[in-house]
Structure formats: C-alpha cells, structure tokens
Design a protein around this motif. Sequence first.
Motif, PDB file in Angstrom:
ATOM      1  N   PHE A 160       0.866  -1.174   0.000  1.00  0.00           N
ATOM      2  CA  PHE A 160       0.000   0.000   0.000  1.00  0.00           C
ATOM      3  C   PHE A 160       0.903   1.224   0.000  1.00  0.00           C
ATOM      4  CE2 PHE A 160      -3.477  -2.065   2.907  1.00  0.00           C
ATOM      5  CZ  PHE A 160      -3.868  -2.900   1.891  1.00  0.00           C
ATOM      6  N   SER A 161       0.322   2.370  -0.273  1.00  0.00           N
ATOM      7  CA  SER A 161       1.050   3.610  -0.054  1.00  0.00           C
ATOM      8  C   SER A 161       0.932   3.963   1.433  1.00  0.00           C
ATOM      9  CB  SER A 161       0.460   4.735  -0.904  1.00  0.00           C
ATOM     10  OG  SER A 161      -0.834   5.079  -0.420  1.00  0.00           O
ATOM     11  N   GLU A 162       1.852   4.797   1.909  1.00  0.00           N
ATOM     12  CA  GLU A 162       1.763   5.239   3.305  1.00  0.00           C
ATOM     13  C   GLU A 162       0.457   5.992   3.530  1.00  0.00           C
ATOM     14  OE1 GLU A 162       5.231   7.131   5.018  1.00  0.00           O
ATOM     15  OE2 GLU A 162       6.530   5.969   3.668  1.00  0.00           O
ATOM     16  N   ARG A 163       0.052   6.753   2.522  1.00  0.00           N
ATOM     17  CA  ARG A 163      -1.196   7.512   2.625  1.00  0.00           C
ATOM     18  C   ARG A 163      -2.403   6.569   2.803  1.00  0.00           C
ATOM     19  NH1 ARG A 163      -2.145  12.704  -0.648  1.00  0.00           N
ATOM     20  NH2 ARG A 163      -4.097  13.370   0.266  1.00  0.00           N
ATOM     21  N   ALA A 164      -2.392   5.430   2.091  1.00  0.00           N
ATOM     22  CA  ALA A 164      -3.482   4.448   2.213  1.00  0.00           C
ATOM     23  C   ALA A 164      -3.522   3.864   3.619  1.00  0.00           C
ATOM     24  CB  ALA A 164      -3.322   3.339   1.177  1.00  0.00           C
ATOM     25  N   VAL A 165      -2.357   3.568   4.188  1.00  0.00           N
ATOM     26  CA  VAL A 165      -2.305   3.040   5.558  1.00  0.00           C
ATOM     27  C   VAL A 165      -2.870   4.070   6.529  1.00  0.00           C
ATOM     28  CG1 VAL A 165      -0.776   2.273   7.424  1.00  0.00           C
ATOM     29  CG2 VAL A 165      -0.373   1.495   5.070  1.00  0.00           C
ATOM     30  N   LYS A 166      -2.474   5.327   6.369  1.00  0.00           N
ATOM     31  CA  LYS A 166      -2.978   6.389   7.254  1.00  0.00           C
ATOM     32  C   LYS A 166      -4.492   6.537   7.115  1.00  0.00           C
ATOM     33  CE  LYS A 166       1.323   9.004   7.376  1.00  0.00           C
ATOM     34  NZ  LYS A 166       2.025  10.233   6.945  1.00  0.00           N
ATOM     35  N   ARG A 167      -5.002   6.405   5.874  1.00  0.00           N
ATOM     36  CA  ARG A 167      -6.463   6.497   5.665  1.00  0.00           C
ATOM     37  C   ARG A 167      -7.189   5.352   6.360  1.00  0.00           C
ATOM     38  NH1 ARG A 167      -5.484   7.923   0.260  1.00  0.00           N
ATOM     39  NH2 ARG A 167      -5.898   5.795  -0.366  1.00  0.00           N
ATOM     40  N   VAL A 168      -6.613   4.163   6.288  1.00  0.00           N
ATOM     41  CA  VAL A 168      -7.219   3.000   6.945  1.00  0.00           C
ATOM     42  C   VAL A 168      -7.284   3.233   8.449  1.00  0.00           C
ATOM     43  CG1 VAL A 168      -6.886   0.554   7.528  1.00  0.00           C
ATOM     44  CG2 VAL A 168      -6.635   1.316   5.159  1.00  0.00           C
ATOM     45  N   VAL A 169      -6.179   3.656   9.041  1.00  0.00           N
ATOM     46  CA  VAL A 169      -6.128   3.891  10.490  1.00  0.00           C
ATOM     47  C   VAL A 169      -7.098   5.004  10.873  1.00  0.00           C
ATOM     48  CG1 VAL A 169      -4.674   4.634  12.413  1.00  0.00           C
ATOM     49  CG2 VAL A 169      -3.767   3.038  10.720  1.00  0.00           C
ATOM     50  N   SER A 170      -7.105   6.082  10.104  1.00  0.00           N
ATOM     51  CA  SER A 170      -8.009   7.194  10.383  1.00  0.00           C
ATOM     52  C   SER A 170      -9.471   6.763  10.258  1.00  0.00           C
ATOM     53  CB  SER A 170      -7.720   8.347   9.420  1.00  0.00           C
ATOM     54  OG  SER A 170      -8.619   9.398   9.621  1.00  0.00           O
ATOM     55  N   GLY A 171      -9.755   5.948   9.246  1.00  0.00           N
ATOM     56  CA  GLY A 171     -11.122   5.463   9.061  1.00  0.00           C
ATOM     57  C   GLY A 171     -11.594   4.603  10.222  1.00  0.00           C
ATOM     58  N   VAL A 172     -10.723   3.709  10.690  1.00  0.00           N
ATOM     59  CA  VAL A 172     -11.072   2.829  11.817  1.00  0.00           C
ATOM     60  C   VAL A 172     -11.292   3.645  13.085  1.00  0.00           C
ATOM     61  CG1 VAL A 172     -10.192   1.048  13.390  1.00  0.00           C
ATOM     62  CG2 VAL A 172      -9.922   0.777  10.935  1.00  0.00           C
ATOM     63  N   THR A 173     -10.344   4.513  13.392  1.00  0.00           N
ATOM     64  CA  THR A 173     -10.448   5.270  14.649  1.00  0.00           C
ATOM     65  C   THR A 173     -11.649   6.216  14.619  1.00  0.00           C
ATOM     66  OG1 THR A 173      -8.833   6.894  13.845  1.00  0.00           O
ATOM     67  CG2 THR A 173      -7.996   5.110  15.249  1.00  0.00           C
TER      68      THR A 173
END
Length: 194
Positions: A160-173
């Motif tokens: 994934f891109s780092e941005r995609a990982v951050k979006r996933v974490v932000s979406g979950v939280t």
Amino acid sequence: MTSMAISTYLDSRPGIEVVPSEQLTPIDVVVIAAERLTVETSSTLRKVKATMDSPVVLILSETSRDDLVTAVECNVAAVLPREAATGDRIEHAVFTAADGGGFLSTSMLGELLKQFERVQREVLSPHGLHVSGLTPREIDVLRLMSHGLDTTEIADELCFSERAVKRVVSGVTGRLKLRNRPHAVAYALRMGVI
C-alpha cells in the motif's frame, strides 16, 4: 415448571433472594418464563435491558433460531427450554449469569452459531465487513500495527502507499470512535480479530 414454582424453588436456594418484579432494588439476574419469544416478551426483555442492564435467564417452551438472536440482542445470558428447565439447571443458569457467563444447550448453541455464520456470509461479507465491524484490509493493518510496525513498514508489507495506511487507520479510529492507534489495536484484540 410454572413461574410460581420457579420463584419458590429459587427463593429456597442459598445465595439467591427472589424479589418482586416491581421492587426497585438493584437486581443481579432477571428470570423470565414464557411460552414463546413473542413481541410482548421481546419488548419486556428490551425494557429490562434499558432500565436494569441485568443479565436475563429466559425459559421458553418453544424457540427458533431467530429467537436466539433476539435474545442475545436483549441481554439474555441463558436460554433454557422449558422441558429441560429443572430446578438445578435454573439455579445453575442464574449463578452463571450472575458471574457474567452464559448458558445454552448444545443444540441452541449450534443454532446460534449457524445464525451468526449466516449473518457473516449473507450480510457482512458482501459489504467487506467482519463481525467486528472491520474490513479485511483494516484487520491486516491493525495486525501489523500490533506487531510494532510503523506506517512505512506496514505500507511495504501490504504493498500500500503510506497515505493508504494512514487512511485505513483514520477510518477505523473515526468510525469506531477510538482515540488513537493503540486503542484501535486494543479494540481489534478484544474483538478477537488479531
């Protein structure tokens, strides 16, 4: 057993005190006996959950798979078929519920598991969800976070891109109202998905 017989038996047992339903003292366990899980019985269970938040031991003459799901939604900790509801079993169910446990016959447990499997297969999976409310992608990211990987390492591991990982974490939280990454990992651990 009739409701009166259940009350009389339980009141005679050490460690159990039966109180009238209209008494406003804190109640550890509620015992309800009914023929079937009708709309009225379900309404009573929801009212008990909303007002007392006490576990319920439910004794039914007839049950269906859907009844078990409704019972779980209504804070029922134990379901006993009336024909198997001996005094000892009711007493055991009351103590189990009071200790935070649950009590189902093996056939009822099998039916409940089949129902949850059906919900997962027909409702959640088509929308990319898990019973925990997490998508497979979110579970993968949280699993790697639980192993101590940072954003860059997770992105490399999952392609994934780092941005995609951050979006996933932000979406979950955000969706689950979790405070931060450790809280998200703790949630996933509690839900048993990682």
